[in-house]
Design an enzyme around this catalytic site. Sequence first.
Site, PDB file in Angstrom:
ATOM      1  N   SER A 329      -8.349   4.428 -11.864  1.00 35.98           N
ATOM      2  CA  SER A 329      -7.657   5.231 -10.855  1.00 35.98           C
ATOM      3  C   SER A 329      -7.109   6.551 -11.382  1.00 35.98           C
ATOM      4  O   SER A 329      -6.705   7.408 -10.591  1.00 35.98           O
ATOM      5  CB  SER A 329      -6.515   4.420 -10.244  1.00 35.98           C
ATOM      6  OG  SER A 329      -7.039   3.267  -9.634  1.00 35.98           O
ATOM      7  N   ASP A 366     -10.317  -2.425  -1.187  1.00 43.39           N
ATOM      8  CA  ASP A 366      -9.122  -1.839  -1.794  1.00 43.39           C
ATOM      9  C   ASP A 366      -8.382  -2.960  -2.513  1.00 43.39           C
ATOM     10  O   ASP A 366      -8.561  -4.114  -2.176  1.00 43.39           O
ATOM     11  CB  ASP A 366      -8.234  -1.266  -0.670  1.00 43.39           C
ATOM     12  CG  ASP A 366      -7.223  -0.270  -1.185  1.00 43.39           C
ATOM     13  OD1 ASP A 366      -7.300   0.893  -0.734  1.00 43.39           O
ATOM     14  OD2 ASP A 366      -6.385  -0.647  -2.035  1.00 43.39           O
TER      15      ASP A 366
END
EC number: 3.4.16.4
Lengths: 631, 368
Positions: A329, A366
């Site tokens: 991320s 997600d």
Amino acid sequence: MKPHEFRPPEQELARFRGRLAVAVGVVLLAFVVIAGRFFYLQVVRHDYYHTRAEDNRITLLPIVPNRGLIADRNGRSFARNFSAYTLEITPSRVRDVEETIDAVSQLIEIQPRDRKRFRKLLDESKNFESLPIRTRLSDEEVAKFVAQRYRFPGVDVKARLFRQYPEEQLASHVVGYIGRINTKELESIEESEDQANYRGTEHIGKTGLEQSYERELHGETGYEQVEVDAGGRALRLLSRTAPVPGNNLFLTLDGKLQAVAERAFGTRRGALVAIEPSTGGILAMVSSPTFDPNLFVDGIDPQNWDLLNNSPDHPLINRALNGAYPPGSTFKPFMALGALFSGKRTADQAIADPGYFDFGGHRFRDDKAGGHGTVDMVKSIVVSCDTYYYRLANDWGIDGIASFMAQLGFGSRTGVDLGGESTGILPSPEWKRKRFKKPEQQKWYAGETVSIGIGQGYNAYTPIQLAHATAVVANNGVVFKPHLVRYIEDVKTGEKRIVEPQPVRRIPFRPEHLDTVRRGMIGVNQSGTGARAFAGAGYVSAGKTGTAQLFSLKGGTYREGSVGERLRDHALFIAFAPADEPKIALAVLVENGGFGATSAAPIARQVLDYYLLGKLPAGAAAEDEDASDAQ
Amino acid sequence: MLNENLIGLVRRVLAPIDFPLLWILGALLGYAFVVQLSASNDAPARINSHILNLCVALAVMWLIANVSPTRLLNLAVPLYVVGVLLLVATALFGDISKGARRWLSLGMLRVQPSEIMKIAMPMMLAWYFHQREEALRVRDYLVAGVLLIIPVALIVRQPDLGTAILVIAAGFYVIFFAGLPWKFILGMVAAAAAAAPFAWSMLHDYQRQRILTLIDPEADPLGKGFHIIQSTIAVGSGGIFGKGWLNGTQAHLEFLPERHTDFVLAVLSEEFGLLGISVLIVLYALLIGRGLLIASSASTMFSRLLAGSITLTFFTYAFVNMGMVTGILPVVGVPLPFVSYGGTALVTLSLGVGILMSVQRGRQFVQT
């Protein structure tokens, strides 16, 4: 012949005088021949014999220059020289090496370790060199040996300059080490025509700055013209060309910051690179675990070598430059910036996140089941929303992503002044064509682009690339080449050659683009995934956590501790601070550290606290005082 | 009174001296001494013993100069016989050193009988031809040849090639001056050429090696060729004027082996150059010239042959040594006459000079 030959005295005398005349002629002829020979040697061939006599008489002895020192930005020494005695054996002058070592060991302690190391050196060297059997003799040992020297022809005590790394493990991957020149290095020296300058030099930089700045550190070899006798003994000094000592390196690295960072890792494996954004100067570069470079200087003994080389932790590898890891991320802020820069998104454009993104019959999930609700760009960074980036990547396309990320330095060497840097992998259809051989593997699938968006997939970057890209963002798009050396000091003239920070290029980001990303990253440390690690910090910082998956869970739930330690995810964190005027940008990687928020972000916190506030983590204060005493 | 006595004493002392010869010898020894000071720079003690050797040599010269040629004639046969016997004894009981049997221990004294032959041989042959002066026959040359061969064979066997060459030369010169017909000489040369392969097989390995080394010294630059290479470098690097006294690098850095004995000429060449060599050659030429002049005016067959032979022996020494140092002759142990360090050779040579003086004086007696 007549039986009785009578010869009167006069006739006899005349005959004798005739013979005398012949003798005179022969004598004169012989002397003319001899004189002719002398004339030939002394006049005709004089130049030739004159040269040969000079060659006989004069020998050039190299004087090895002192190697340059290495110190950090505060002048703290990381590599220096000290003079000590070694006990050396010249194998060619010794009848039986083992016997000689046995005899010498009666006088001076020689450990089995020393013998093993000596045998290794012996295998690698030419016979006429003298090789150390024991280093760092005490004065007492020197005196003991010198008194008995006559018993050991071919064994000598020599005073030599030794390389010492006073900080031992600290920054050992940056500083590197020197070692004895091996055959391969000798060949490359011969090829580079540096041979004359390396006559007499026994050591060469093997890794780190010692290697990359070898030319600066080595200096110029001096010469003594010495008159020698037929036995090769030096009798008289004819002339001396002083050696020019190697240049000293002063680093951008901050030793104390480095110590804080290394301590923060503890026994964990990983890497950290901290860069001053306004110059590209590297403030700290950690690769954990480290090693003691002093072990290598005189040839490492086999036992220690096995320990270091075969350790599953690979302490000899510089992870900061050489390891390539998926960014996870931490890739998202760069994706966001690219989206703004290329016009694929505006900051306000929001999506409704259902918790997944469907593409081509595959559901990309997600981490948060049910999704994050309405997500704009700032929020996407703060909450690390995967769905936002799956969709962004899909809309933007791999070619656009690859060309933007290349501008930030991903997928190519940063050009830092150390060797052994990896390129990492910046995935693109072109890269895939080159990487794979089978046509079906060479094809780029649109689905692959989707996971690129969240820093997974083929993405793999070195910690220094990540830190570098972070610094570029922190520095508003002005790209500096990361470097470790701040200036090079010429010992002789005192002249300081400053490594001027030259912007490599400027990426024309709009201020509002940068501001959006910055707000997102500030949000991470205030209310997002980095908030716990940065609670109560006395400065505003911008960060982003990351977790790089190593292990495909195939739809299962990832639970820390449920998989083997070495299969756990890598934890990552990037940050810069203070957010409005960054003085430091960094990237942290903890191998198999699990979540970036829990293992990588706290390390970043300690480093930023020390650098910005001078605050040491609890328990580190005592060691810091020791360090300042040592200076 | 006292003064007259003193003058008389001086006269008596100087009476046997041939001054031209003495001056030449003095110049040669003085020059040699300067060279020797440099060559023995590392060993001052050697200079002292060299001075002692010079004193002994000059004393021997004076003593022999006082002996009349007639007495020398009478001494010839006993000396030769004793010499041959000693050589036989050496072959049987001699001491071995460096692989050669050259020395004989006689109680306290160690002698090298081959050295005696350098003088005994020409004396013996001159005596023989003197006896046969009135009726010389071909047979006499053969007898002389046999007298020559016996001791030479013993010396070659020791082995000592250098001395053997000098003894053969001394003997041959007597036979030559006695009138050995030219056809014999040419015949001998032809025979020698024919016998060369056979002689080669008779040589010792080290002797053969020396000859091979002469042909190609660089083949073994650190071993057998080292002497020749280093001495030619010393000579050649001296140039015309030399490097100066005590400045020879080849000599003083120990590249020159045997630099105070057989290779002292290399030191001289290196430090004094071609100029110094020319001086030396001129001095030798004068010495030989004076010697041959004495021979030419000698009164008897014996003294004439002896003087001629001894003079040419000086030449042989000089020529062989110079040839060896400059690399045109093989390395044989022949010293540079009157220059090389070494008592034995110096005494033998001075003895020769003494004989020349004796011969010169004998002529005066006959004339007056």
